[in-house]
Design an enzyme around this catalytic site. Structure first.
Site, PDB file in Angstrom:
ATOM      1  N   ARG A   1       0.860  -1.185   0.000  1.00 59.67           N
ATOM      2  CA  ARG A   1       0.000   0.000   0.000  1.00 59.67           C
ATOM      3  C   ARG A   1       0.893   1.230   0.000  1.00 59.67           C
ATOM      4  O   ARG A   1       1.920   1.264   0.687  1.00 59.67           O
ATOM      5  CB  ARG A   1      -0.916   0.022   1.244  1.00 59.67           C
TER       6      ARG A   1
ATOM      7  N   GLU B   1      -3.755   7.859  -5.658  1.00 59.10           N
ATOM      8  CA  GLU B   1      -3.834   7.200  -6.971  1.00 59.10           C
ATOM      9  C   GLU B   1      -4.972   7.806  -7.775  1.00 59.10           C
ATOM     10  O   GLU B   1      -6.040   8.034  -7.202  1.00 59.10           O
ATOM     11  CB  GLU B   1      -4.040   5.697  -6.788  1.00 59.10           C
TER      12      GLU B   1
ATOM     13  N   HIS C   1      -0.765   0.378 -10.025  1.00 58.40           N
ATOM     14  CA  HIS C   1      -1.521  -0.558  -9.166  1.00 58.40           C
ATOM     15  C   HIS C   1      -1.983  -1.788  -9.975  1.00 58.40           C
ATOM     16  O   HIS C   1      -3.171  -2.084 -10.059  1.00 58.40           O
ATOM     17  CB  HIS C   1      -2.711   0.147  -8.513  1.00 58.40           C
TER      18      HIS C   1
HETATM   19  P1  NAD Z   1      -1.641 -10.527   4.926  1.00 58.15           P
HETATM   20  O1  NAD Z   1      -2.559  -9.933   5.929  1.00 58.15           O
HETATM   21  O2  NAD Z   1      -1.776 -11.970   4.581  1.00 58.15           O
HETATM   22  O3  NAD Z   1      -0.125 -10.291   5.414  1.00 58.15           O
HETATM   23  C1  NAD Z   1       0.308  -9.114   6.010  1.00 58.15           C
HETATM   24  C2  NAD Z   1       1.405  -9.498   7.011  1.00 58.15           C
HETATM   25  O4  NAD Z   1       1.958  -8.297   7.540  1.00 58.15           O
HETATM   26  C3  NAD Z   1       0.878 -10.321   8.196  1.00 58.15           C
HETATM   27  O5  NAD Z   1       1.612 -11.528   8.315  1.00 58.15           O
HETATM   28  C4  NAD Z   1       1.129  -9.419   9.401  1.00 58.15           C
HETATM   29  O6  NAD Z   1       1.486 -10.131  10.586  1.00 58.15           O
HETATM   30  C5  NAD Z   1       2.285  -8.570   8.890  1.00 58.15           C
HETATM   31  N1  NAD Z   1       2.472  -7.326   9.624  1.00 58.15           N
HETATM   32  C6  NAD Z   1       1.570  -6.604  10.324  1.00 58.15           C
HETATM   33  N2  NAD Z   1       2.184  -5.528  10.865  1.00 58.15           N
HETATM   34  C7  NAD Z   1       3.472  -5.573  10.470  1.00 58.15           C
HETATM   35  C8  NAD Z   1       4.592  -4.748  10.708  1.00 58.15           C
HETATM   36  N3  NAD Z   1       4.511  -3.650  11.454  1.00 58.15           N
HETATM   37  N4  NAD Z   1       5.766  -5.096  10.135  1.00 58.15           N
HETATM   38  C9  NAD Z   1       5.880  -6.208   9.385  1.00 58.15           C
HETATM   39  N5  NAD Z   1       4.857  -7.047   9.143  1.00 58.15           N
HETATM   40  C10 NAD Z   1       3.661  -6.716   9.677  1.00 58.15           C
HETATM   41  O7  NAD Z   1      -1.735  -9.608   3.647  1.00 58.15           O
HETATM   42  P2  NAD Z   1      -1.460 -10.032   2.119  1.00 58.15           P
HETATM   43  O8  NAD Z   1      -2.692 -10.604   1.532  1.00 58.15           O
HETATM   44  O9  NAD Z   1      -0.192 -10.794   2.064  1.00 58.15           O
HETATM   45  O10 NAD Z   1      -1.279  -8.582   1.458  1.00 58.15           O
HETATM   46  C11 NAD Z   1      -0.089  -7.835   1.680  1.00 58.15           C
HETATM   47  C12 NAD Z   1      -0.264  -6.434   1.125  1.00 58.15           C
HETATM   48  O11 NAD Z   1      -0.450  -6.487  -0.290  1.00 58.15           O
HETATM   49  C13 NAD Z   1      -1.477  -5.654   1.675  1.00 58.15           C
HETATM   50  O12 NAD Z   1      -1.095  -4.329   1.920  1.00 58.15           O
HETATM   51  C14 NAD Z   1      -2.457  -5.682   0.527  1.00 58.15           C
HETATM   52  O13 NAD Z   1      -3.337  -4.602   0.578  1.00 58.15           O
HETATM   53  C15 NAD Z   1      -1.501  -5.601  -0.646  1.00 58.15           C
HETATM   54  N6  NAD Z   1      -2.069  -5.979  -1.942  1.00 58.15           N
HETATM   55  C16 NAD Z   1      -1.712  -5.253  -3.026  1.00 58.15           C
HETATM   56  C17 NAD Z   1      -2.201  -5.583  -4.277  1.00 58.15           C
HETATM   57  C18 NAD Z   1      -1.791  -4.807  -5.496  1.00 58.15           C
HETATM   58  O14 NAD Z   1      -2.563  -4.743  -6.447  1.00 58.15           O
HETATM   59  N7  NAD Z   1      -0.593  -4.236  -5.519  1.00 58.15           N
HETATM   60  C19 NAD Z   1      -3.102  -6.661  -4.416  1.00 58.15           C
HETATM   61  C20 NAD Z   1      -3.408  -7.417  -3.287  1.00 58.15           C
HETATM   62  C21 NAD Z   1      -2.880  -7.080  -2.046  1.00 58.15           C
END
Ligand code: NAD
Length: 295
Positions: free
Chosen positions: A222, A251, A268
């Site tokens: 994000r 965005e 994105h």
């Molecule tokens: P997820 O919830 O499975 O994983 C997130 C991880 O971050 C968790 O394991 C959590 O414990 C960890 N976390 C929380 N606080 C933290 C911190 N301070 N430091 C380090 N780690 C921490 O999420 P996901 O499904 O793997 O998605 C990850 C990211 O990708 C999200 O921000 C999501 O919005 C983004 N995303 C982006 C796109 C895109 O189009 N670019 C698409 C899908 C998801």
């Protein structure tokens, strides 16, 4: 018949499937008006489902977000009106993980620069000597669904993998470290955290100082996770050798990072694969079916 509004763009074959569940209004010109007597609202990331929008939706029971993040949905306001919020968290994971790996290799091999050179009829290989990812240390900030998939793919590329996550997982080949150690040791840092108050501006002036000189940074998580002003200064000075960004605070992004030659951009695109779109649609339809039978 259940009235279902699809407010944002959706694959036509998914729209056809949703039509089997009720009376569908696709991309209405006046969303607030159509919402007055609708039971289901389906959005992607464009429509902001805020308290104002749902205030007059007397019959709304479900807000369905086709995708992962719920940043554009006021979940608390929905909760207050007993509107259920659903999303499709599993469908786009692989697409994002592949993009993170693709951006990493493209950046280290100067693929975007080479493309621009050739479009300008320049053949100057000397300026395009890149680096290999094999043997480099990849630091994953966030080891959830996407972070762990990136690790699997990076392992096949013979990278050393370290990760920071407040909830570390079992892994044979990933070494979990604290954030300071990750910053000090990673050649490439890839961000995979969810947005929270804790992760907002996690990459800032102070954390960048702790990173190796000439580190590479990839953000497919994000935009708010990075302080974009601090990133601009670090990329300009060369402290960060290169950054690849898929997500931005605002965005569409039109900010000053676009001025820099060592920052690369995608709009994105994380979930934008044909396969992910179909999976998102299938997951959405399945979840809606489950919800509708319980009415
Ligand atoms: P997820 O919830 O499975 O994983 C997130 C991880 O971050 C968790 O394991 C959590 O414990 C960890 N976390 C929380 N606080 C933290 C911190 N301070 N430091 C380090 N780690 C921490 O999420 P996901 O499904 O793997 O998605 C990850 C990211 O990708 C999200 O921000 C999501 O919005 C983004 N995303 C982006 C796109 C895109 O189009 N670019 C698409 C899908 C998801």
């Amino acid at each position: 018949m259940t009235k279902i509004i699809i407010a944002d763009n959706m694959e036509l074959e998914v729209v056809e499937e949703i039509k089997k569940l009720g009376q569908v209004v696709y991309k209405p010109a006046n969303l607030a008006n159509e919402l007055k007597d609708a039971e289901v609202l389906i959005v992607r990331s464009a429509t902001q489902v805020n308290s104002e929008l749902i205030a007059n939706s007397a019959r709304l029971k479900i807000v369905a977000r086709a995708g992962v993040g719920l940043d554009n949905v006021d979940v608390a306001a929905c909760g207050a009106k007993k509107i259920k919020v659903i999303n499709t968290p599993g469908a786009s994971l692989n697409a994002v993980a592949e993009l993170a790996i693709g951006l990493t290799i493209a950046m280290l091999r100067n693929v975007q620069k080479a493309h621009l050179q050739m479009k300008n009829k320049i053949w100057d290989k000397g300026k395009l000597i890149g680096s290999e990812v094999a043997g480099k240390t990849l630091g994953l900030v966030g080891f959830g669904r996407i972070g762990s998939m990136v690790a699997d793919k990076a392992r096949a590329l013979e990278m050393e993998i370290i990760a920071y996550d407040p909830h570390p997982k079992e892994s044979e080949f990933v070494k979990f470290v604290d954030l300071k150690t990750l910053f000090a040791n990673a050649d490439i840092i890839s961000l995979h955290v969810a947005l929270s108050e804790e992760t907002r501006n996690l990459i800032n002036k102070e954390s960048i100082v702790k990173m190796k000189n000439g580190v590479y940074l990839i953000n497919t998580s994000r935009g708010e996770v990075i302080d974009e002003d601090a990133l601009y200064e670090a990329c300009k000075s060369g402290k960060i050798a290169g950054a690849s960004l898929d997500v931005y605070k605002q965005e569409p992004y039109t900010g000053k990072l676009l001025e820099l030659e060592n920052v690369y951009f995608t709009p994105h695109l994380g979930a934008s694969t044909k396969e992910a779109q179909i999976r998102i649609g299938k997951e959405l339809v399945e979840k809606l079916k489950q919800e509708l039978v319980t009415w």
